[in-house]
Design a protein around this motif. Structure first.
Motif, PDB file in Angstrom:
ATOM      1  N   PHE A  25     -11.159  16.810  -6.311  1.00  0.00           N
ATOM      2  CA  PHE A  25     -10.955  15.424  -6.731  1.00  0.00           C
ATOM      3  C   PHE A  25     -11.042  14.490  -5.523  1.00  0.00           C
ATOM      4  O   PHE A  25     -11.762  13.496  -5.545  1.00  0.00           O
ATOM      5  CB  PHE A  25      -9.574  15.309  -7.405  1.00  0.00           C
ATOM      6  N   ARG A  26     -10.303  14.806  -4.478  1.00  0.00           N
ATOM      7  CA  ARG A  26     -10.263  13.941  -3.287  1.00  0.00           C
ATOM      8  C   ARG A  26     -11.582  13.949  -2.521  1.00  0.00           C
ATOM      9  O   ARG A  26     -11.975  12.934  -1.964  1.00  0.00           O
ATOM     10  CB  ARG A  26      -9.104  14.359  -2.390  1.00  0.00           C
ATOM     11  N   ALA A  27     -12.273  15.065  -2.515  1.00  0.00           N
ATOM     12  CA  ALA A  27     -13.550  15.153  -1.797  1.00  0.00           C
ATOM     13  C   ALA A  27     -14.664  14.400  -2.518  1.00  0.00           C
ATOM     14  O   ALA A  27     -15.647  13.997  -1.890  1.00  0.00           O
ATOM     15  CB  ALA A  27     -13.946  16.622  -1.612  1.00  0.00           C
ATOM     16  N   ASN A  28     -14.500  14.211  -3.846  1.00  0.00           N
ATOM     17  CA  ASN A  28     -15.574  13.617  -4.646  1.00  0.00           C
ATOM     18  C   ASN A  28     -15.154  12.339  -5.377  1.00  0.00           C
ATOM     19  O   ASN A  28     -15.663  12.047  -6.460  1.00  0.00           O
ATOM     20  CB  ASN A  28     -16.076  14.648  -5.666  1.00  0.00           C
ATOM     21  N   ALA A  29     -14.217  11.595  -4.795  1.00  0.00           N
ATOM     22  CA  ALA A  29     -13.770  10.312  -5.350  1.00  0.00           C
ATOM     23  C   ALA A  29     -13.388  10.415  -6.826  1.00  0.00           C
ATOM     24  O   ALA A  29     -13.721   9.563  -7.638  1.00  0.00           O
ATOM     25  CB  ALA A  29     -14.822   9.237  -5.138  1.00  0.00           C
ATOM     26  N   LEU A  41      -9.321  12.365 -15.170  1.00  0.00           N
ATOM     27  CA  LEU A  41      -8.218  12.968 -14.422  1.00  0.00           C
ATOM     28  C   LEU A  41      -7.666  11.990 -13.412  1.00  0.00           C
ATOM     29  O   LEU A  41      -8.401  11.179 -12.847  1.00  0.00           O
ATOM     30  CB  LEU A  41      -8.687  14.202 -13.654  1.00  0.00           C
ATOM     31  N   LEU A  42      -6.376  12.105 -13.182  1.00  0.00           N
ATOM     32  CA  LEU A  42      -5.747  11.394 -12.084  1.00  0.00           C
ATOM     33  C   LEU A  42      -4.881  12.373 -11.334  1.00  0.00           C
ATOM     34  O   LEU A  42      -4.565  13.460 -11.833  1.00  0.00           O
ATOM     35  CB  LEU A  42      -4.937  10.181 -12.582  1.00  0.00           C
ATOM     36  N   LEU A  43      -4.530  12.007 -10.124  1.00  0.00           N
ATOM     37  CA  LEU A  43      -3.575  12.793  -9.360  1.00  0.00           C
ATOM     38  C   LEU A  43      -2.267  12.032  -9.350  1.00  0.00           C
ATOM     39  O   LEU A  43      -2.229  10.837  -9.038  1.00  0.00           O
ATOM     40  CB  LEU A  43      -4.057  13.016  -7.922  1.00  0.00           C
ATOM     41  N   LEU A  44      -1.210  12.711  -9.724  1.00  0.00           N
ATOM     42  CA  LEU A  44       0.123  12.135  -9.746  1.00  0.00           C
ATOM     43  C   LEU A  44       0.949  12.807  -8.661  1.00  0.00           C
ATOM     44  O   LEU A  44       1.098  14.029  -8.662  1.00  0.00           O
ATOM     45  CB  LEU A  44       0.777  12.367 -11.113  1.00  0.00           C
ATOM     46  N   THR A  45       1.461  12.000  -7.740  1.00  0.00           N
ATOM     47  CA  THR A  45       2.329  12.537  -6.702  1.00  0.00           C
ATOM     48  C   THR A  45       3.740  12.061  -6.982  1.00  0.00           C
ATOM     49  O   THR A  45       4.004  10.858  -7.040  1.00  0.00           O
ATOM     50  CB  THR A  45       1.874  12.119  -5.290  1.00  0.00           C
ATOM     51  N   THR A  46       4.613  13.034  -7.200  1.00  0.00           N
ATOM     52  CA  THR A  46       6.024  12.769  -7.456  1.00  0.00           C
ATOM     53  C   THR A  46       6.831  13.236  -6.251  1.00  0.00           C
ATOM     54  O   THR A  46       6.306  13.922  -5.364  1.00  0.00           O
ATOM     55  CB  THR A  46       6.503  13.532  -8.709  1.00  0.00           C
ATOM     56  N   THR A  47       8.098  12.890  -6.258  1.00  0.00           N
ATOM     57  CA  THR A  47       9.021  13.389  -5.244  1.00  0.00           C
ATOM     58  C   THR A  47       9.829  14.509  -5.881  1.00  0.00           C
ATOM     59  O   THR A  47      10.413  14.318  -6.959  1.00  0.00           O
ATOM     60  CB  THR A  47       9.964  12.267  -4.769  1.00  0.00           C
ATOM     61  N   GLY A  48       9.849  15.658  -5.250  1.00  0.00           N
ATOM     62  CA  GLY A  48      10.558  16.809  -5.804  1.00  0.00           C
ATOM     63  C   GLY A  48      12.010  16.482  -6.105  1.00  0.00           C
ATOM     64  O   GLY A  48      12.711  15.931  -5.249  1.00  0.00           O
ATOM     65  N   PRO A  91      11.427   7.962 -10.318  1.00  0.00           N
ATOM     66  CA  PRO A  91      10.318   7.360 -11.069  1.00  0.00           C
ATOM     67  C   PRO A  91       9.266   6.636 -10.212  1.00  0.00           C
ATOM     68  O   PRO A  91       8.201   6.302 -10.728  1.00  0.00           O
ATOM     69  CB  PRO A  91      11.005   6.397 -12.036  1.00  0.00           C
ATOM     70  N   ALA A  92       9.530   6.440  -8.940  1.00  0.00           N
ATOM     71  CA  ALA A  92       8.518   5.860  -8.055  1.00  0.00           C
ATOM     72  C   ALA A  92       7.520   6.955  -7.704  1.00  0.00           C
ATOM     73  O   ALA A  92       7.891   7.990  -7.145  1.00  0.00           O
ATOM     74  CB  ALA A  92       9.160   5.292  -6.792  1.00  0.00           C
ATOM     75  N   VAL A  93       6.252   6.753  -8.077  1.00  0.00           N
ATOM     76  CA  VAL A  93       5.223   7.769  -7.908  1.00  0.00           C
ATOM     77  C   VAL A  93       4.000   7.149  -7.231  1.00  0.00           C
ATOM     78  O   VAL A  93       3.900   5.930  -7.100  1.00  0.00           O
ATOM     79  CB  VAL A  93       4.817   8.389  -9.263  1.00  0.00           C
ATOM     80  N   THR A  94       3.075   8.011  -6.850  1.00  0.00           N
ATOM     81  CA  THR A  94       1.773   7.570  -6.339  1.00  0.00           C
ATOM     82  C   THR A  94       0.711   8.124  -7.275  1.00  0.00           C
ATOM     83  O   THR A  94       0.789   9.282  -7.703  1.00  0.00           O
ATOM     84  CB  THR A  94       1.534   8.078  -4.901  1.00  0.00           C
ATOM     85  N   GLU A 100      -9.318   5.217  -5.825  1.00  0.00           N
ATOM     86  CA  GLU A 100      -8.206   4.283  -5.667  1.00  0.00           C
ATOM     87  C   GLU A 100      -6.868   5.018  -5.650  1.00  0.00           C
ATOM     88  O   GLU A 100      -6.623   5.927  -6.444  1.00  0.00           O
ATOM     89  CB  GLU A 100      -8.214   3.280  -6.825  1.00  0.00           C
ATOM     90  N   THR A 101      -5.985   4.596  -4.762  1.00  0.00           N
ATOM     91  CA  THR A 101      -4.624   5.116  -4.687  1.00  0.00           C
ATOM     92  C   THR A 101      -3.666   3.941  -4.764  1.00  0.00           C
ATOM     93  O   THR A 101      -3.874   2.935  -4.094  1.00  0.00           O
ATOM     94  CB  THR A 101      -4.386   5.881  -3.368  1.00  0.00           C
ATOM     95  N   PHE A 102      -2.622   4.057  -5.597  1.00  0.00           N
ATOM     96  CA  PHE A 102      -1.661   2.959  -5.713  1.00  0.00           C
ATOM     97  C   PHE A 102      -0.283   3.491  -6.068  1.00  0.00           C
ATOM     98  O   PHE A 102      -0.128   4.584  -6.614  1.00  0.00           O
ATOM     99  CB  PHE A 102      -2.120   1.933  -6.754  1.00  0.00           C
ATOM    100  N   ALA A 103       0.727   2.681  -5.747  1.00  0.00           N
ATOM    101  CA  ALA A 103       2.107   2.995  -6.102  1.00  0.00           C
ATOM    102  C   ALA A 103       2.334   2.591  -7.551  1.00  0.00           C
ATOM    103  O   ALA A 103       1.791   1.592  -8.022  1.00  0.00           O
ATOM    104  CB  ALA A 103       3.064   2.252  -5.181  1.00  0.00           C
ATOM    105  N   ALA A 104       3.153   3.373  -8.247  1.00  0.00           N
ATOM    106  CA  ALA A 104       3.444   3.085  -9.646  1.00  0.00           C
ATOM    107  C   ALA A 104       4.884   3.488  -9.954  1.00  0.00           C
ATOM    108  O   ALA A 104       5.531   4.191  -9.178  1.00  0.00           O
ATOM    109  CB  ALA A 104       2.482   3.842 -10.562  1.00  0.00           C
ATOM    110  N   THR A 105       5.334   3.016 -11.107  1.00  0.00           N
ATOM    111  CA  THR A 105       6.627   3.421 -11.637  1.00  0.00           C
ATOM    112  C   THR A 105       6.373   4.145 -12.951  1.00  0.00           C
ATOM    113  O   THR A 105       5.630   3.654 -13.803  1.00  0.00           O
ATOM    114  CB  THR A 105       7.535   2.197 -11.881  1.00  0.00           C
TER     115      THR A 105
END
Length: 148
Positions: A25-29, A41-48, A91-94, A100-105
Motif C-alpha cells: 500500500f505504502r510503496a504504491n500510493a 483500502l485504507l490504513l488505520l493506525t491506532t494506539t495500542g 479514538p485519536a487515529v491516523t 494522503e495521510t491525516f489525523a482523524a477521530t
C-alpha cells in the motif's frame, strides 16, 4: 479455533500478511494487488490499548462525504478485532488513503445512523451479512472524522 480467536501460528501468518499489504500500500500510493486488488483500502493506525504503541491495520472502507466508514467485522469472529479495542481506548487515529495521510477521530455509530450505514455496507459488500450471521455480537460501524 471455535471461540473466534486465532491460534498463535495463524496470528503470525495474519500479521505477516497484514505487513505485506501495508508495505505494498505504502510503496504504491494506496494500490495493492492480489486478494485486495480493486478494493477501497485504507490504513488505520491506532494506539495500542495496553501497550501504547502504534498499530497499523489495512481495512476496507466506504467513503461518506469527507469521512470514511470502517466495520469491525473481524470476519464474523465472536470478538471484536484488536484495532477496534485500541480505538475505543484511544479514538485519536491516523488514516492513510492513497498517498494522503491525516489525523482523524474514530466515532462509533449507533441507531439510525448505523442502520443507514449498514444498508450501504451490505450493498457494497454482501459478505457482511454472513459475518453478522456468524456472531451474536453487534458488529461495530465506525466513522473516521478528519481532525483539523
Amino acid at each position: 479455533m471455535g471461540d473466534g480467536t486465532l491460534a498463535r501460528s495463524d496470528r503470525t501468518a495474519w500479521s505477516e500478511r497484514q505487513r505485506q499489504v501495508i508495505d505494498e500500500f505504502r510503496a504504491n500510493a494506496g494500490t495493492v494487488g492480489g486478494h485486495f486488488a480493486g478494493m477501497p483500502l485504507l490504513l488505520l493506525t491506532t494506539t495500542g490499548a495496553r501497550t501504547g504503541r502504534p498499530r497499523t491495520t489495512a481495512l476496507r472502507y466506504l467513503p461518506d462525504g469527507a469521512r470514511y466508514v470502517v466495520v469491525a467485522a473481524n470476519a464474523g469472529a465472536h470478538r471484536h478485532p484488536d484495532w477496534f479495542h485500541n480505538l475505543t481506548a484511544h479514538p485519536a487515529v491516523t488514516v492513510e488513503v492513497g498517498a494522503e495521510t491525516f489525523a482523524a477521530t474514530a466515532v462509533l455509530t449507533t441507531g439510525e445512523q448505523r442502520d443507514a450505514l449498514i444498508e450501504r455496507i451490505v450493498a457494497d459488500s454482501p459478505n457482511f451479512v454472513a459475518y453478522q450471521a456468524a456472531t451474536a455480537r453487534e458488529i461495530p460501524v465506525v466513522l473516521l472524522d478528519r481532525r483539523p
